[in-house]
Structure formats: structure tokens, C-alpha cells
Scaffold this motif. Structure first.
Motif, PDB file in Angstrom:
ATOM      1  N   PHE A   1       2.258  -1.707  -1.162  1.00 42.62           N
ATOM      2  CA  PHE A   1       2.582  -0.497  -0.409  1.00 42.62           C
ATOM      3  C   PHE A   1       3.454   0.456  -1.226  1.00 42.62           C
ATOM      4  CE2 PHE A   1       4.657   1.602   3.406  1.00 42.62           C
ATOM      5  CZ  PHE A   1       3.530   2.329   3.730  1.00 42.62           C
ATOM      6  N   ASP A   2       4.439  -0.098  -1.933  1.00 42.06           N
ATOM      7  CA  ASP A   2       5.277   0.762  -2.775  1.00 42.06           C
ATOM      8  C   ASP A   2       4.458   1.388  -3.907  1.00 42.06           C
ATOM      9  OD1 ASP A   2       7.730   0.742  -1.482  1.00 42.06           O
ATOM     10  OD2 ASP A   2       8.409  -1.083  -2.475  1.00 42.06           O
TER      11      ASP A   2
ATOM     12  N   TYR B   1       2.618   4.255  -2.476  1.00 41.42           N
ATOM     13  CA  TYR B   1       3.492   5.413  -2.272  1.00 41.42           C
ATOM     14  C   TYR B   1       3.842   6.060  -3.610  1.00 41.42           C
ATOM     15  CZ  TYR B   1       7.293   8.413  -0.820  1.00 41.42           C
ATOM     16  OH  TYR B   1       8.072   9.518  -0.610  1.00 41.42           O
ATOM     17  N   ASN B   2       4.158   5.228  -4.590  1.00 41.53           N
ATOM     18  CA  ASN B   2       4.526   5.755  -5.910  1.00 41.53           C
ATOM     19  C   ASN B   2       3.410   6.630  -6.487  1.00 41.53           C
ATOM     20  OD1 ASN B   2       6.206   5.939  -8.297  1.00 41.53           O
ATOM     21  ND2 ASN B   2       4.832   4.462  -9.284  1.00 41.53           N
TER      22      ASN B   2
ATOM     23  N   ARG C   1       3.116   9.814  -4.509  1.00 48.78           N
ATOM     24  CA  ARG C   1       4.277  10.664  -4.777  1.00 48.78           C
ATOM     25  C   ARG C   1       4.121  11.385  -6.120  1.00 48.78           C
ATOM     26  NH1 ARG C   1       7.624  13.408  -6.081  1.00 48.78           N
ATOM     27  NH2 ARG C   1       9.840  13.561  -5.632  1.00 48.78           N
TER      28      ARG C   1
ATOM     29  N   VAL D   1      -0.266   8.675   1.995  1.00 46.32           N
ATOM     30  CA  VAL D   1      -0.254   7.211   2.104  1.00 46.32           C
ATOM     31  C   VAL D   1      -0.731   6.777   3.489  1.00 46.32           C
ATOM     32  CG1 VAL D   1       1.247   5.190   2.235  1.00 46.32           C
ATOM     33  CG2 VAL D   1       1.476   6.777   0.340  1.00 46.32           C
TER      34      VAL D   1
END
Lengths: 177, 263
Positions: A18-19, A22-23, A26, A39
Motif C-alpha cells: 500500500f505504501d 501511494y509512493n 505521489r 490510490v
């Protein structure tokens, strides 16, 4: 297999990444609110397409490919001015790296800081930026990056080379002053 | 291995070497050229400095807690009711369904790491066990049973606890700090685990009695990724099997194996 089991399986597959999702969002959108929207939409798409994920290849690349495509659709719809045509390939970047100097160059590169690197990476053309982020920050292999971005392996390599060359030049230029 | 490479080829291979994408033979030939060519090795140093700077400094954005919470809440609802094709409308509203159907993110995370390993061969089974053990060890407080930074403290600690003597090597001069050791149980046999650290990345080195036989390996072991995203490199040496696992990138994990094998 019922919907609850599917969702649980999806969560097990997707949440560790998930990170990373998002990264990538972003870095592609260059905006926190836009990244959150992308996301969320990407996760919904991923869940919808989960039936087509058969565990071939890595779950991370599968998910990031959806994030990436969602981000592009989203940018086209909401930030069309930021979508530029892919930069022209002006020859083999590897030819240029070699003649730029010796160890002083490495020292200038090491003199970089977070703010400067973030700014210079954000300024890269999107095609180069996504390859660089997937390689250096998400540590995907060339093959995985090719799967995420949907371009041939050779294109991944040349985009990555060009991204690094542009960054190297910018860092040397700025830090030599 | 006898064939050398020239400047042009070295330049072509530089990025792939940096990214750990060369096969072992080509890597060795590339290394030989670098050792002999100051110009190429300066270029390579710049490229490495750039990669290291990006990895150390560029921001890895993490998902905001609200987003994570919203996802946890929304998933089961959307699963039962497929969403409409995407459009330009902001998505926040869709996520605010009735609460209560969330899932445990932590449990899901741990479970997925174990589940996604392909379990076809004995080695894969072992790899799966090692990933699970590594993840378990990463939970707070579980990493080491003996926590020291000196091989002379780690090695005796294993005495009498297991029936073989794992080699404990000091590699801090090569950037791998010894953190400690612990005992684990992998695929039906006892394992000594020696824990190293590279910057923020933990490396678990699992040592068991060999099942492959053989002495010092002839070829350099190559790191590969597990489906869960951890990288693994294995080798056998002197009657023992070694598995190094970490979230470190493949290149640096390969360096760890090289450092351990003294090459």
C-alpha cells in the motif's frame, strides 16, 4: 469462493504494497491530495480486476501497474496541462556520461540533499521519473518495471539511463556553484 | 570468463551492473574491466553515488493513516458491490460506507508474506519458512536473543544450544554490522540465525546443516526476489547451508554474500 474470501485474499495481497502504491502515485501526480484520489481509485480497480491476478509475476508489480495506469488516466482527465509527449531520444545517454569527469563529480553528487533531490526528480519528464522511482525507491527489477510501465525492457533501460544522466548533470551543475 | 570487455561495452553494462541485472559471468568480466580502467571506474563511482544519494535521501512517501483506514473500511463493501467505471469525480465519498467490516491490516500483512511463496520444491518450502521466520523476527522485540556487536560474544552463545557451530563473521568494515543472534526452527530443523544490519535494513543469515553437500561454492551466489518482495541469497559452505534474507536490494544482498565468502 465468496466475495468476503476474495476481499480478504485481495487485502492480503495488496496491503503490504500500500505504501508503495501511494509512493508511486505521489511521485507521478506530485501532489498529496491527487495521490490519495489516485490510490483510492487504483485500489478499487485492483479489487475489481483481482480475478485476473493469478499470482504469476509479483503482486507488487501487478498492483503498481494498476496504480500507474490509474494515475495516467487521472492526470489526463484532471491535469491535462501536465501531460507532455514523451521526450525525444537524443542518442545514447551512456555515451555522454563517460566524459563528464572523475571523482570530483561523485563528490558533487554526494553533496546533494533531500530537498534538492526531491525537486530534481519531480522535475524529470514523467516517463523517466516513473522508471527512476520504480527502480531506486521501489527497487523493482528491469523486468518488473517493464511489466508495470508496459514498455519493452530496452526502453526501460534507456529511460532509466536518461533519468540518471539528467539528474547527474543537474546535481553537478547546481552543486558546483 | 577469459573474454575481456572494452570501454564501449563497459559503458553499456554500467547501469545493469549498478542495478544488479548482470549474470554472474558478465559481472565478473565487468568488474575486471573496472579494476583495470580508472576512467570507467570514476564514471561508475558517479553513477553509484547518484543511486546511493537517491536511495538515502529521496522521499519515500507513505500512505496517510486516514487513507489506510478508509481503505480498510471500504474494501469489503466494494467487493460485494462492484464500483462503476472510473471517472473524474473525486472518490472520497464512495469510501465512506458503514463501518464494522474492516480487516486487520497487520494480520493480513503477515499472512500474505507466507501465503504468496510458491511451494513447489523443498528449497521453496525452506524459503517460505525462512520468509515467515524473518517476518516474525521483525516484530518488535523478537529480532535477537543475544544482542551484541562482537563475533566473540555471538559465537559462544550458540554453544550447547545447537549441535553445530555456525561461522560468525565480523563484516562491519564492509558495511554490514553484526547485531546479534537467535535460534529458530526452519522446515523441521534447528537453525542458527545471525543478524546483521546495513543502514536501516536487517539481514537474517539462517545457518543449518547442509542438505546439498559440497564445500566452498565455485560460483558467486546470486540474490533473487521472493514473491513477497524480500530478497534471498543462499549458498553452502563447509557442511552448512546459508540463507540470507532481507529487504535490502538484490545488489547489496549479493555484496553481503560476497563479503561473507571473502571475495
Amino acid at each position: 469462493m465468496g466475495p468476503d474470501t476474495d476481499t480478504a485474499r485481495f487485502a492480503e495481497m495488496a496491503m503490504p504494497h500500500f505504501d508503495a502504491a501511494y509512493n508511486l502515485a505521489r511521485w507521478l501526480t506530485r501532489d498529496p491530495a491527487d495521490a490519495s484520489d489516485v490510490v483510492q481509485e487504483a485500489m478499487l480497480r485492483a479489487l475489481r480486476f483481482f480475478g485476473s491476478f493469478r499470482g504469476g509475476g509479483s503482486a507488487k508489480s501487478w498492483l503498481l501497474a494498476i496504480v500507474r495506469n490509474t494515475a495516467i488516466d487521472w492526470m489526463r482527465a484532471n491535469r491535462p496541462s501536465q501531460i507532455a509527449p514523451p521526450p525525444a531520444d537524443d542518442g545514447d545517454p551512456l555515451e555522454n556520461i563517460a566524459d563528464q569527469g572523475d571523482d570530483p563529480e561523485a563528490a558533487l553528487i554526494r553533496a546533494s540533499n533531500r530537498q534538492q533531490l526531491d525537486r530534481l526528480i519531480a522535475d524529470l519528464p514523467p516517463e523517466f521519473r516513473e522508471c527512476l522511482v520504480l527502480r531506486e525507491l521501489e527497487e523493482l527489477s528491469y523486468k518488473e518495471i517493464a511489466a508495470v510501465t508496459g514498455v519493452p525492457l530496452g526502453t526501460v533501460m534507456s529511460r532509466l539511463s536518461r533519468a540518471r544522466l539528467l539528474l547527474q548533470r543537474a546535481l553537478v551543475r547546481e552543486n558546483a556553484q | 570468463m577469459t573474454q575481456t570487455i572494452d570501454h564501449a561495452e563497459a559503458k553499456q553494462l554500467m547501469q545493469a551492473s549498478l542495478d544488479g541485472e548482470l549474470d554472474a559471468m558478465t559481472q565478473l568480466r565487468f568488474d575486471a574491466h573496472m579494476a583495470a580502467c580508472p576512467r570507467c571506474s570514476a564514471d561508475y563511482a558517479s553513477l553509484k553515488a547518484l543511486s546511493a544519494a537517491i536511495r538515502a535521501q529521496a522521499t519515500r512517501y507513505t500512505a496517510p493513516a486516514e487513507l489506510r483506514a478508509a481503505l480498510a473500511k471500504a474494501l469489503p463493501i466494494d467487493a460485494a458491490e462492484p464500483s462503476k467505471p472510473s471517472n473524474v469525480v473525486p472518490f472520497h465519498r464512495r469510501w465512506l460506507g458503514p463501518a464494522g467490516a474492516g480487516f486487520a491490516v497487520g494480520a493480513a500483512l503477515a499472512a500474505s508474506l507466507a501465503i504468496m511463496i510458491d511451494t513447489h520444491s523443498a528449497d521453496d518450502m525452506l524459503a517460505a519458512g525462512i520468509v515467515t521466520a524473518h517476518v516474525r523476527a521483525l516484530q518488535p522485540g523478537h529480532l535477537t536473543d543475544v544482542q551484541v556487536s562482537d563475533q566473540h560474544q555471538v559465537k559462544p552463545w550458540f554453544d550447547g544450544k545447537i549441535d553445530f557451530a555456525p561461522a560468525v563473521k565480523e563484516l562491519s568494515d564492509q558495511g554490514f554490522d553484526l547485531v546479534g543472534g537467535r535460534l529458530d526452527y526452519i522446515d523441521g530443523q534447528e537453525a542458527a540465525v545471525i543478524v546483521y544490519r546495513r543502514k536501516l535494513h536487517m539481514i537474517d543469515l539462517f545457518v543449518t546443516h547442509t542438505r546439498h553437500g559440497g564445500g566452498h561454492p565455485d560460483s558467486l551466489p546470486a540474490a533473487h526476489a521472493t514473491p513477497s518482495g524480500y530478497n534471498v541469497v543462499r549458498w553452502s559452505d563447509n557442511g552448512q547451508d546459508y540463507w540470507a534474507i532481507s529487504d535490502l536490494n538484490r545488489n547489496e544482498l549479493g555484496d553481503f554474500a560476497k563479503a561473507w565468502l571473502g571475495r
